[in-house]
Design a protein around this motif. Sequence first.
Motif, PDB file in Angstrom:
ATOM      1  N   LEU A 108       0.737  -1.274  -0.008  1.00 47.15           N
ATOM      2  CA  LEU A 108       0.088   0.029   0.093  1.00 47.15           C
ATOM      3  C   LEU A 108       0.856   1.174  -0.109  1.00 47.15           C
ATOM      4  O   LEU A 108       0.476   2.157  -0.687  1.00 47.15           O
ATOM      5  N   PHE A 109       1.855   1.373   0.630  1.00 46.70           N
ATOM      6  CA  PHE A 109       2.721   2.337   0.830  1.00 46.70           C
ATOM      7  C   PHE A 109       3.384   2.615  -0.523  1.00 46.70           C
ATOM      8  O   PHE A 109       3.419   3.703  -1.038  1.00 46.70           O
ATOM      9  N   GLU A 110       3.947   1.674  -1.208  1.00 54.60           N
ATOM     10  CA  GLU A 110       4.525   1.682  -2.589  1.00 54.60           C
ATOM     11  C   GLU A 110       3.365   2.168  -3.619  1.00 54.60           C
ATOM     12  O   GLU A 110       3.575   3.051  -4.417  1.00 54.60           O
ATOM     13  N   ALA A 111       2.187   1.655  -3.410  1.00 57.23           N
ATOM     14  CA  ALA A 111       1.120   2.003  -4.577  1.00 57.23           C
ATOM     15  C   ALA A 111       0.784   3.717  -4.125  1.00 57.23           C
ATOM     16  O   ALA A 111       0.584   4.167  -5.376  1.00 57.23           O
ATOM     17  N   ASN A 112       0.850   3.990  -2.871  1.00 58.01           N
ATOM     18  CA  ASN A 112       0.358   5.393  -2.816  1.00 58.01           C
ATOM     19  C   ASN A 112       1.684   6.460  -3.285  1.00 58.01           C
ATOM     20  O   ASN A 112       1.408   7.515  -3.641  1.00 58.01           O
ATOM     21  N   ALA A 113       2.961   5.806  -3.240  1.00 58.51           N
ATOM     22  CA  ALA A 113       3.806   6.681  -3.664  1.00 58.51           C
ATOM     23  C   ALA A 113       3.892   6.730  -5.346  1.00 58.51           C
ATOM     24  O   ALA A 113       4.322   7.524  -5.818  1.00 58.51           O
ATOM     25  N   ALA A 114       3.505   5.300  -5.683  1.00 59.99           N
ATOM     26  CA  ALA A 114       3.481   5.537  -7.350  1.00 59.99           C
ATOM     27  C   ALA A 114       2.519   6.556  -7.696  1.00 59.99           C
ATOM     28  O   ALA A 114       2.487   7.122  -8.777  1.00 59.99           O
ATOM     29  N   TRP A 115       1.278   6.728  -6.863  1.00 59.21           N
ATOM     30  CA  TRP A 115       0.095   7.785  -7.149  1.00 59.21           C
ATOM     31  C   TRP A 115       0.695   9.176  -7.262  1.00 59.21           C
ATOM     32  O   TRP A 115       0.472   9.728  -7.852  1.00 59.21           O
ATOM     33  N   ALA A 116       1.622   9.494  -6.143  1.00 60.62           N
ATOM     34  CA  ALA A 116       2.293  10.642  -5.732  1.00 60.62           C
ATOM     35  C   ALA A 116       3.289  10.995  -7.166  1.00 60.62           C
ATOM     36  O   ALA A 116       3.375  11.970  -7.478  1.00 60.62           O
ATOM     37  N   GLU A 117       3.759  10.127  -7.579  1.00 59.60           N
ATOM     38  CA  GLU A 117       4.607  10.238  -8.678  1.00 59.60           C
ATOM     39  C   GLU A 117       3.845  10.628  -9.957  1.00 59.60           C
ATOM     40  O   GLU A 117       4.213  11.517 -10.792  1.00 59.60           O
ATOM     41  N   ALA A 118       2.632   9.965 -10.329  1.00 62.27           N
ATOM     42  CA  ALA A 118       1.937  10.178 -11.407  1.00 62.27           C
ATOM     43  C   ALA A 118       1.274  11.745 -11.164  1.00 62.27           C
ATOM     44  O   ALA A 118       1.075  12.311 -12.095  1.00 62.27           O
ATOM     45  N   LEU A 119       1.137  12.083  -9.968  1.00 64.96           N
ATOM     46  CA  LEU A 119       0.573  13.416  -9.674  1.00 64.96           C
ATOM     47  C   LEU A 119       1.910  14.374  -9.972  1.00 64.96           C
ATOM     48  O   LEU A 119       1.424  15.487 -10.584  1.00 64.96           O
ATOM     49  N   ASP A 120       2.997  14.241  -9.666  1.00 63.43           N
ATOM     50  CA  ASP A 120       3.968  15.050 -10.005  1.00 63.43           C
ATOM     51  C   ASP A 120       4.183  15.339 -11.519  1.00 63.43           C
ATOM     52  O   ASP A 120       4.290  16.277 -11.965  1.00 63.43           O
ATOM     53  N   LYS A 121       3.822  14.138 -12.189  1.00 60.01           N
ATOM     54  CA  LYS A 121       4.059  14.391 -13.469  1.00 60.01           C
ATOM     55  C   LYS A 121       2.890  15.227 -14.132  1.00 60.01           C
ATOM     56  O   LYS A 121       3.079  15.905 -15.336  1.00 60.01           O
ATOM     57  N   ALA A 122       1.660  14.910 -13.753  1.00 63.57           N
ATOM     58  CA  ALA A 122       0.584  15.651 -14.154  1.00 63.57           C
ATOM     59  C   ALA A 122       0.707  16.984 -13.878  1.00 63.57           C
ATOM     60  O   ALA A 122       0.634  17.867 -14.698  1.00 63.57           O
ATOM     61  N   LEU A 123       1.402  17.499 -12.868  1.00 57.11           N
ATOM     62  CA  LEU A 123       1.705  18.835 -12.427  1.00 57.11           C
ATOM     63  C   LEU A 123       2.597  19.477 -13.191  1.00 57.11           C
ATOM     64  O   LEU A 123       2.718  20.755 -13.446  1.00 57.11           O
ATOM     65  N   ALA A 124       3.609  18.587 -13.516  1.00 60.50           N
ATOM     66  CA  ALA A 124       4.725  18.980 -14.611  1.00 60.50           C
ATOM     67  C   ALA A 124       4.317  19.379 -15.659  1.00 60.50           C
ATOM     68  O   ALA A 124       4.965  20.065 -16.520  1.00 60.50           O
ATOM     69  N   GLN A 125       3.209  18.868 -16.331  1.00 60.96           N
ATOM     70  CA  GLN A 125       2.567  19.499 -17.617  1.00 60.96           C
ATOM     71  C   GLN A 125       1.974  20.591 -17.831  1.00 60.96           C
ATOM     72  O   GLN A 125       1.523  20.983 -18.715  1.00 60.96           O
ATOM     73  N   ALA A 126       1.563  21.142 -16.585  1.00 57.49           N
ATOM     74  CA  ALA A 126       0.812  22.475 -16.445  1.00 57.49           C
ATOM     75  C   ALA A 126       2.008  23.516 -17.066  1.00 57.49           C
ATOM     76  O   ALA A 126       3.313  23.461 -17.354  1.00 57.49           O
ATOM     77  N   PRO A 127       1.209  24.586 -17.771  1.00 48.86           N
ATOM     78  CA  PRO A 127       1.815  25.752 -18.383  1.00 48.86           C
ATOM     79  C   PRO A 127       2.947  26.578 -17.495  1.00 48.86           C
ATOM     80  O   PRO A 127       2.565  26.507 -16.167  1.00 48.86           O
ATOM     81  N   GLU A 128       4.037  26.677 -18.158  1.00 56.84           N
ATOM     82  CA  GLU A 128       5.136  27.500 -17.297  1.00 56.84           C
ATOM     83  C   GLU A 128       4.849  28.790 -17.134  1.00 56.84           C
ATOM     84  O   GLU A 128       4.342  29.316 -17.883  1.00 56.84           O
TER      85      GLU A 128
END
Length: 224
Positions: free
Chosen positions: A54-74
């Motif tokens: 569960l801890f690792e699955a949550n960490a993978a979700w956090a990484e997916a969130l970071d990628k989504a935020l990185a796609q925001a306009p600069e």
Amino acid sequence: MGHREALLEGAKQCLIEKGYARTTARDIVAASGANLASIGYHYGSKEALLNAALFEANAAWAEALDKALAQAPEGPAAPHERFESFWTAVIGLFAEHRRLWAVNIEAVTRMENSPEIRQALAEGLAEARSGLGETLFAPSEARTDVRDAHAVGNLCHALLIGVMTQWLIDPESAPSGPELSRALRVLAAAALPVPVVPVVPAVLEKDARNTRNRWGNHPANPAG
């Protein structure tokens, strides 16, 4: 992939498909291709393995969130715009990871009878608060008080649990990123004190002079 890694992947698969209560050690063995003895050897118990999964699955979700935020306009953005973009990205990932959030809720309900689950959740909680605070309120040279980032992280994590629960129960009526941003602005405006304009003597004298002039020309003034 060794047995330890295979067990972890198998446990994550079982958690998403069956949840905590319905996952057995044999389910994990079947999903991982390992054997029963390897669970105890590598993780000590099935519960410890599921907690790590569960801890690792949550960490993978956090990484997916970071990628989504990185796609925001600069470029520079107002605080409420960053807040709205963040929550829009979070809510957008709920559909893709719906079962993961259901497992997190199940884990919370089981922690009263499981010190291991409580400890695993507490460790994840501290990391989640820190990550959320740094994402939305990174300290700068002009704003170095880390307590501010910690406070923002606590608030956002509380919002995360609430929004996640609402989304699981009724996604149609759950709040959106723009709605959360609007609510934040409304609360911030309500919390601000009403500005008091200082009255200087020159202004008072001018008002008094204008009043005397008006009264001096008034028909009811006996001296007029």
